[in-house]
Enzyme design. Structure first.
Site, PDB file in Angstrom:
ATOM      1  CB  SER B  55      31.047   3.212  55.983  1.00 17.69           C
ATOM      2  OG  SER B  55      32.282   3.213  55.764  1.00 17.69           O
ATOM      3  CE  LYS B  92      33.286  -0.942  52.103  1.00 14.52           C
ATOM      4  NZ  LYS B  92      32.392   0.225  52.484  1.00 14.52           N
TER       5      LYS B  92
END
Lengths: 444, 145
Positions: B55, B92
């Site tokens: 991701s 993230k």
């Protein structure tokens, strides 16, 4: 009044909260708020607990196999001890403290005294709050900090900080400490311990306040000089200086249960030699020498089917020593006549007592050449083992294969000291444990 | 018994040349470069973490990469962070807008939309564990000499 020369000395005691449990949680945040116990070297007994496990009644020293039902019932997380991790995290915590004061005295793996006199002109309490926040951010480890005029008072303030909710983990002994002293039970005072507390309570001394109010000479005569110094420290008079404690190490024990029962003299003697080696290293590390050595070994205390045997031998070390080969020779030599075939030995250990610091005295048996050569060998041994890893250089008597493989079935990875065991962080869909519902709820 | 103990001095610098004859290059030896100096600013607060998943491919963090995480760095808008989300460690991109913040995945173009951003609000328990300062990506297979 003489005020000009009075230095405003202050001590802080910083103590990591539930240290081993906290270390586990840094790398596994999902363990937060869950009851967690950490077991001794051989997965035998509880040695550390999270707050939640304490609340469930788990005690240090509890043999875990006796509490299987409680573990299952309350979903208690059980971990083997991971000293590679705890040691590294401890080092980080202590290093952070050193940025706040040059005088940090590491007292144990999870606590340290800090001398605050160097921080002139600053508000100690605010400074310690800042230190606490920094340690928490940098290492993830929560600490409690007590501040007081003496080490005993700092320790006491720490105790207060730890159990008082809403003060942010930092407490300072107030100008008039009497009210606080009245809330501290005599058994919780540093250096008093269980042996004195019963006796003190019997004569009506129940709290720290009572002890501080007692006549010092009476304390010295009925107890000992340490108890008297402790009482004086409670009054704010400094008796334990930096790097001094009321409980200076007097003995050193190295022992461990065997992963599997040991039946041959070869294996047993290797284990004893290995304990002797580690004990000697520790002595040198602390600049101590030992005068008396006790070596012991026994069969399982819980297994009643097999024949049982428990034995020990005591030898005097002449002269007092910290040289590895002297201690191995004494330990193995004393153990050999005690060994008997036909038993399944479960545990062995070496216990050194009558420790003292200072110079090794020469005796009739001790030649100057031997002493110098021994020192050279020990220096090389320690330097190599420090630089290349413990046990790189070792005595043949400790064996070439490790017989004592620890049983550690529930050990967490050595997150900070082994490349193969680094924490993993997810970049993916499956990062949310327990399904996606929660995450999508919060996704706008 | 050992009659004489001859051991080299630990840390002596004579290995470089013949004993007694200093190498002519000695004068020019400064020191070797230590990658730690580049990668680790604050060793006390630095941890290494292994990335897993795709991701963050768009941010240069690939599956299996070694991440250098500095917990003493204050996370700001656009920092790449390790966040604790529902008890697990995740990587993230932090995006701060006013009082709110969100944690954004940053996949390759072809994976856009597969991974969802996470809004950090009163309902979401997200803590920043540390700031990722480097990603070390191995090129090619692990080589053996």
């Amino acid at each position: 009044m003489v005020t000009a020369s009075i230095r405003k000395e202050m001590y802080a005691l910083a103590d990591c909260n539930n240290f081993y449990a906290s270390c586990e949680r840094v790398f596994e945040p999902q363990l937060e708020d869950k009851p967690l116990v950490v077991l001794s070297n051989n997965d035998g007994c509880v040695i550390a607990r999270s707050q939640e496990a304490k609340a469930l009644g788990f005690k240090v020293g509890d043999p875990i196999f006796k509490f299987k039902d409680a573990v299952r019932q309350h979903n208690v997380i059980v971990r083997s001890s991971n000293f590679a991790l705890y040691g590294d995290m401890s080092h980080r915590v202590m290093q952070t403290m050193r940025l706040f004061s040059p005088d940090v005295e590491v007292y144990s793996i999870d606590e340290a005294f800090i001398e605050l006199v160097g921080l002139r002109g600053r508000n100690y309490e605010n400074e310690m709050r800042r230190m606490r926040a920094t340690i928490l951010q940098w290492t993830g480890i929560p600490v409690s900090i007590g501040i007081g005029k003496t080490k005993t008072l700092a320790k006491l303030a720490n105790h207060y900080a730890k159990r008082t909710i809403g003060i942010g983990g930092v407490a300072k002994i107030p100008q008039n400490p009497n009210e606080m002293l009245k809330t501290i039970e005599v058994g919780d005072i540093w250096g008093i311990g269980r042996q004195w507390s019963t006796k003190l309570r019997n004569i009506g001394v129940k709290t720290a306040f009572d002890l501080a109010a007692m006549d010092p000479t009476l304390i010295r005569d009925s107890f000992n000089i340490i108890a008297m110094k402790t009482a004086m420290e409670l009054r704010g008079h400094k008796y334990f200086h930096f790097e001094q404690t009321p409980d200076q190490r007097k003995t050193l024990l190295r022992s461990r249960s065997f992963g599997k029962p040991v039946e041959t003299w070869q294996e047993l003697s290797e284990a004893i030699a290995s304990h002797a080696t580690r004990a000697a290293e520790k002595l040198r590390n602390e600049n101590l020498v030992a005068k008396v050595l006790r070596v012991f070994f026994h069969t399982s205390l819980f297994n009643h089917r097999d024949p049982r045997h428990s034995t020990h031998a005591v030898v005097e070390l002449i002269p007092p020593t910290n040289v590895t080969h002297d201690i191995i020779k004494a330990a193995v030599g004393a153990a050999e006549p005690m060994w008997q075939a036909g038993f399944k030995y479960k545990r062995a250990g070496v216990h050194l007592t009558d420790l003292s610091s200072g110079q090794v005295q020469c005796s009739l048996f001790d030649s100057e050449e031997k002493r110098i050569q021994d020192k050279r060998i020990m220096n090389v041994l320690d330097a190599v083992n420090a630089g290349m890893g413990a046990g790189t250089l070792h005595y043949a008597a400790t064996g070439f294969t490790k017989v004592m493989q620890m049983r550690q079935l529930r050990k967490s990875p050595r997150y900070t000291t082994h490349w193969d065991e680094l924490p993993e962080c997810l970049c993916g869909l499956h990062e949310v444990q327990g399904g996606m519902s929660h995450i999508s709820q919060n996704t706008k | 018994m050992v009659e004489e103990l001859r051991l080299p001095l630990i840390g002596s610098g004579v290995e470089a040349g013949l004993p007694g004859f200093p190498s002519p290059a000695d004068d020019f030896i400064e020191r070797t470069l230590d990658l730690n100096e580049q990668l680790v600013t604050n060793p006390i607060a630095t941890f290494f973490v292994r990335a897993s998943g795709h991701s963050m491919d768009g941010a240069g963090i690939h599956d299996g990469d070694l991440l250098v995480v500095d917990r003493s760095v204050t996370p700001i808008h656009e920092s790449i962070v390790i966040a604790v989300i529902d008890g697990g460690l995740t990587v993230k991109r932090l995006s701060k807008r006013g009082a709110g913040a969100s944690l954004l995945p940053e996949p390759n173009n072809m994976d856009q939309g597969v991974y969802l951003p996470i809004e950090v609000g009163p309902d979401t328990d997200a803590t920043i564990w540390g700031v990722v300062t480097w990603s070390l990506h191995r090129l090619g297979k692990k080589c053996t000499r």
